[in-house]
Design a protein around this motif. Structure first.
Motif, PDB file in Angstrom:
ATOM      1  N   ASP A   1       0.893  -1.245   0.372  1.00  0.00           N
ATOM      2  CA  ASP A   1      -0.218  -0.053  -0.029  1.00  0.00           C
ATOM      3  C   ASP A   1       0.858   0.964   0.014  1.00  0.00           C
ATOM      4  O   ASP A   1       0.368   2.699  -0.417  1.00  0.00           O
ATOM      5  CB  ASP A   1      -0.641  -0.209   1.356  1.00  0.00           C
ATOM      6  N   ARG A   2       1.962   0.755   0.740  1.00  0.00           N
ATOM      7  CA  ARG A   2       2.379   2.450   1.067  1.00  0.00           C
ATOM      8  C   ARG A   2       3.936   2.739  -0.648  1.00  0.00           C
ATOM      9  O   ARG A   2       3.916   3.407  -1.064  1.00  0.00           O
ATOM     10  CB  ARG A   2       4.033   2.528   1.681  1.00  0.00           C
ATOM     11  N   ILE A   3       4.205   1.697  -1.821  1.00  0.00           N
ATOM     12  CA  ILE A   3       4.374   2.136  -2.966  1.00  0.00           C
ATOM     13  C   ILE A   3       3.800   1.900  -4.103  1.00  0.00           C
ATOM     14  O   ILE A   3       4.063   1.521  -5.536  1.00  0.00           O
ATOM     15  CB  ILE A   3       5.624   1.105  -3.039  1.00  0.00           C
ATOM     16  N   LEU A   4       1.831   2.123  -3.991  1.00  0.00           N
ATOM     17  CA  LEU A   4       1.063   2.174  -5.259  1.00  0.00           C
ATOM     18  C   LEU A   4       1.880   2.974  -6.155  1.00  0.00           C
ATOM     19  O   LEU A   4       1.263   2.668  -7.114  1.00  0.00           O
ATOM     20  CB  LEU A   4      -0.130   2.023  -3.713  1.00  0.00           C
ATOM     21  N   ASP A   5       2.429   3.636  -5.763  1.00  0.00           N
ATOM     22  CA  ASP A   5       2.092   5.218  -7.322  1.00  0.00           C
ATOM     23  C   ASP A   5       3.246   5.285  -7.022  1.00  0.00           C
ATOM     24  O   ASP A   5       3.759   6.035  -8.506  1.00  0.00           O
ATOM     25  CB  ASP A   5       1.431   6.647  -6.470  1.00  0.00           C
ATOM     26  N   GLN A   6       4.383   4.324  -6.620  1.00  0.00           N
ATOM     27  CA  GLN A   6       6.098   3.843  -7.263  1.00  0.00           C
ATOM     28  C   GLN A   6       5.558   2.953  -8.855  1.00  0.00           C
ATOM     29  O   GLN A   6       4.757   2.439  -9.346  1.00  0.00           O
ATOM     30  CB  GLN A   6       6.614   3.619  -6.537  1.00  0.00           C
TER      31      GLN A   6
END
Lengths: 295, 305, 366
Positions: free
Chosen positions: C126-131
């Motif tokens: 969830d923390r890197i979803l937009d990477q």
């Protein structure tokens, strides 16, 4: 994705055939016209494949003195005006293209070597040569005419050779650079441990390994030189000519362009390019993208 | 990296010379370019503020300065601005068409099929024809009584002898077709190279997730092809911008300047009307334009290697 | 109602003259974690490709939930596959990677968003979803590859050696992770690997393959204690099984097998020809004592390997060495000891057929 329905395959095959036809049409027309007798050059409806193929057009290309004879043989009073000689054109083109290629590849190899092994001039240095390719030659040719007139280089072999060398150096440097980068520097290092100087190591170890690429570059640049038109048009005025200029010399006052003869000259003059082009087929993409795209 | 610096060390400990060895190596190339390219470029600056016309038998260094008037005239010169816009439009159209055709062809040639290699050799044949010869061929093809008109006649059922190269609007078409015909094979080769080096597993993964071929093409393959396509478009745009041979052979820029590209305009101005000072000013404007675009693009260029 | 999720029926695959898969038949049950285990070239990856639909089977049938899928194109099989190199869509964001399958299958936006968010949280993405997916490390890539497949709730999950790119610590963490997710989702998993430790620790059952043929399919314990042939016996087990030459002699109604140094073991009613065969002894089933015991052999410790939690002593046995596992510090190199085997845990391997004909013998013959 492997299983494709047969309709799609048929459509694709059709598309390929269509593309092949379009690729070959102009070439076919040129060659076909070169075999047509005079009366079929501009007939309506146009003649796709002549029923009476003739080599007269080629005869005029190679033996322009026969032009009158040929004109007389054709019906009607035609005035075939042929200026210049195809022989001289081929000869001059050969001289200029070969020597310019030699200079370009030699200078280019030395410079590329310096850039690859010594990072001479820093990161941006090679890009200056790209700028040379970016300017329209016509922009530079106007002052070049002025410059050449002072240096007495107008309408000389040397003038043309220098111009061609300068404008193909970007290709040499970038292409050869990409080939040299593929040869590991350690090989020179190993030779140097045995007492060779850096440069000698380059000549005896690296260069032979890169010679395939360098040869391809040379042929590529030869093609560029042979096909060049603008500089030939502007920087010469009769003493020196090229095959690209000669094609334009087949006009007659009364009947305009001598299509058949032009087509014959066109066909012959392009043969070296086709020949060398297929030899270096695998290197074409690398060349035309300055080494950016490699197979 | 370390080998490079090692090598440089070796060079430095060599005998003292006037010029460092590595610099001497680039000198021949550098000098040639300086003399043939840089010097004339500098001369343009002088010439552009004169009204040098060689027909007046005045040597160029003695030509009468008109200072900024050349540029003033250029600004209001419709023929010049038209040439610039026309060239940009031509580049735009040719790029779009060439790229689309190249993509389509590359997709056709992606898989193996019998005679594929031979077909590739035939497809790239246009690239290996001397540009003036292909221009001549297209001139003949689009003749009033040429094969193109013949084909159209067959399709529409009555004789069609349109004079393509004499029409102010339509004359550009044969010229563009010549350029597109000649250079699409190059784009095709570049795109094909790109397509063949795409990571196959990404495509397979997309298939297994249920994606249709269209979705795979647009969302997976195209973005991966972007670097190769950018290089192709960039390089071809620059070359197309300089277009000269087809226009010279087919129309000389006629009728009335309707098919003049920038190069053709400058050629006509300098070698037909012999207004070289004026054309030098035009050349300067074009050079500044080209170099500033290149500098602007130099950073993204370097990022792509 | 059968609970067979996947059935392979005499599946075969040939590449020109080479037979990569030679008639494999097996059943995978719903919710089962089954490993396809074998050395390189045994056909496990090819089998996986056929199940997924990336390769066409030469002959045989593949059934999912009772329906044959061999004629169904890969796009529509709804079978998830995680590639060895993960193959994340490098030009898309992690979020787009996860949503890709759902988009392709026409799920409405709200449901897509929900499923993606849930799965991302489950796999800690969830923390890197937009990477951008092209800039992830190995562990993140593996989780993305897994998540984007799980989010489509596939009928079957296939994994092709997904741990081979990871270091040991990461492998351990991800093994437990994968098992936990599989259990909580009730997902049927077919896991291809060449690492027997992975297979043993994760699987409900293991299918051992060799040169295109299925050797044995059974639970890890059964494969370990009752291997069906020499190949399976040798492939499974770390340290590997000791294989000793032995001789079977018949004396009227009685038959006994004898190795170089041990006393003869009674074969009982076992049907096996006289002559030379092999006796398999697992290192864990052997013991070393200071005093001689019944049927023991005199031996000397040549090398002691320190494996951390246990030691492996290589002791002399005739003209070769035999491996014995021991708790740390029990023996030292050079010691003279006595080697005993446990007749209830020996494997008799018939020469020629290489089958294991007995997994235990009754005891020392009189």
């Amino acid at each position: 994705m492997r299983k494709r329905n047969p309709w799609l395959t048929a459509l694709m095959r059709l598309a390929v055939i269509f593309s092949l036809l379009i690729s070959l049409l102009p070439i076919f027309w040129l060659f076909s016209t070169s075999l047509k007798p005079h009366d079929q050059w501009a007939e309506w409806p146009p003649v796709w494949i002549t029923d009476s193929p003739t080599l007269q057009n080629y005869r005029i290309v190679f033996f322009p003195e026969d032009a009158r004879e040929v004109a007389a043989e054709q019906q009607g009073s035609l005035d075939y005006k042929v200026s210049g000689s195809a022989w001289k054109a081929f000869q001059d083109s050969a001289i200029i293209s070969t020597l310019a290629t030699l200079f370009s590849v030699t200078f280019g190899t030395l410079a590329a070597y310096s850039i690859v092994r010594f990072r001479t001039g820093g990161e941006n240095f090679p890009f200056q040569f790209l700028t040379v390719r970016m300017m329209p030659p016509i922009a530079v040719v106007v002052p070049m005419v002025a410059l050449f007139s002072i240096l007495k280089l107008t309408d000389t072999y040397m003038g043309m050779i220098l111009a061609y060398t300068a404008f193909t150096l970007p290709f040499s440097i970038w292409m050869i650079r990409s080939y040299l980068e593929e040869v590991p520097a350690e090989l020179e290092g190993a030779a140097m441990i045995h007492g060779y100087s850096q440069f000698r190591a380059f000549l005896t170890v690296t260069l032979p390994l890169a010679k395939g690429g360098i040869l391809a570059t040379a042929l590529f640049i030869f093609i560029l030189n042979w096909s060049e038109f603008l500089f030939a048009l502007v920087l010469t005025s009769g003493d020196v000519t090229t095959v690209t200029l000669q094609v334009a010399n087949y006009v007659s006052a009364s009947s305009g362009k001598l299509y058949g003869v032009q087509a014959a000259m066109g066909t012959i003059s392009t043969l070296p390019v086709i020949f060398f082009g297929y030899i270096i087929q695998k290197h074409l993409v690398r060349g035309l993208t300055f080494g950016a795209v490699k197979r | 990296m370390s080998e490079g610096s090692q090598v440089r060390e070796e060079a430095k400990t060599g005998s003292r010379r006037l010029i460092p060895f590595n610099v001497a190596l680039v000198l021949p190339a550098q000098l040639t370019v300086l003399s043939i390219v840089l010097v004339p470029t500098l001369m343009i600056i002088w010439l552009s503020i004169t009204d040098w016309q060689p027909t007046q038998n005045v040597p160029w260094w003695d030509a009468e300065p008109v200072w900024y008037w050349n540029f003033y005239d250029l600004w209001y010169d419709e023929r010049f601005t038209n040439a610039v816009l026309r060239t940009l439009l031509l580049v735009g159209i040719c790029m779009v068409v060439e790229l689309t055709l190249a993509l389509a062809l590359a997709l056709l040639f992606l898989d193996e099929w019998p005679w594929r290699k031979l077909a590739v050799s035939a497809i790239i044949l246009p690239m290996m024809i001397i540009p003036v010869d292909s221009a001549n061929a297209f001139f003949m093809l689009f003749n009033d009584r040429g094969p193109i008109n013949h084909l159209i006649s067959i399709v529409i059922g009555e004789p069609y002898t349109f004079s393509w190269l004499s029409h102010p609007t339509w004359a550009m078409l044969p010229i563009m077709l010549c350029e597109i015909w000649q250079w699409t094979p190059l784009m095709f080769l570049m795109v094909l190279t790109g397509l063949m080096s795409l990571p196959q597993n990404q495509i397979r993964a997309a298939v297994l997730l249920g994606a249709s071929p269209t979705r795979i093409f647009f969302r997976i393959m195209l973005p991966l092809l972007l670097p190769v396509m950018s290089v192709a478009v960039l390089i071809r745009s620059i070359e197309t911008f300089k277009i000269f041979d087809p226009i010279y052979i087919m129309t000389r820029g006629q009728p009335g300047g309707a098919t003049e590209s920038i190069s053709m305009y400058m050629y006509n101005g300098a070698f037909v009307y012999f207004r070289m000072g004026y054309i030098a000013a035009a050349a300067l404007v074009v050079l500044v334009l080209v170099i500033s675009i290149c500098l602007a693009l130099s950073r993204p260029l370097k990022r792509h290697g | 109602m059968s609970d067979a999720k996947l059935e392979l029926l005499d599946l075969k695959k040939s590449f020109d003259a080479v037979e990569a898969v030679k008639g494999v038949s097996m059943t995978v049950h719903k919710g089962e974690f089954l490993s396809l285990l074998g050395p390189s070239g045994c056909g496990k990856s090819t089998t996986l490709s056929m199940i997924a639909g990336l390769e066409e089977a030469t002959s045989g049938d593949i059934r999912v939930d009772g329906q044959s899928v061999v004629k169904v194109p890969a796009q529509r099989r709804r079978i998830g596959l995680v590639f060895q190199d993960y193959a994340v869509f490098s030009k898309l964001s992690v979020r787009s990677n996860l949503a890709f399958g759902l988009e392709a299958q026409g799920f409405p936006r709200t449901e897509r968003r929900q499923r993606v968010a849930e799965m991302a949280e489950r796999l800690q993405l969830d923390r890197i979803l937009d990477q951008s997916a092209g800039r992830l490390n190995m562990s993140e890539m593996q989780r993305v590859a897994l998540a984007r497949v799980l989010v489509t709730e596939p009928q079957l999950l296939l994994l092709d050696e997904p741990m081979s790119n990871l270091d040991a610590a990461l492998r351990f963490a991800l093994r437990t992770e994968l098992k936990r997710i599989q259990r909580s989702l009730g997902q049927t998993v077919l896991y291809v690997t060449h690492d027997q430790l992975e297979a043993i620790s994760m699987s409900d059952r293991i299918a051992v393959m060799r040169l295109g043929e299925l050797q044995q399919i059974a639970s890890p314990e059964e494969i370990f204690t009752r291997p069906v042939n020499r190949f399976v016996a040798e492939f499974i087990g770390d340290p590997p099984i000791n294989l000793l030459d032995c001789e079977v002699r018949r004396d009227g109604a009685r038959a006994a097998v004898q190795t170089a140094l041990h006393g003869p073991l009674d074969l009982g009613p076992l049907e096996i020809a006289e002559g030379r065969h092999l006796l398999g002894l697992r290192p864990h089933t052997l013991s070393l004592t200071r005093e001689p015991g019944p049927g023991s052999a005199a031996t000397e410790v040549a090398v002691v390997e320190n494996l951390g939690a246990e030691h492996v002593a290589h002791v002399t046995y005739g003209d070769r060495l035999v491996a014995v596992t021991l708790p740390p510090g029990s023996v030292a190199e050079g010691e003279r000891l006595h080697l005993s085997l446990d007749p209830a845990q020996v494997h008799l391997i018939e020469s020629g057929s290489e089958r294991v004909v007995a997994h235990s013998l009754s005891g020392v013959a009189a």
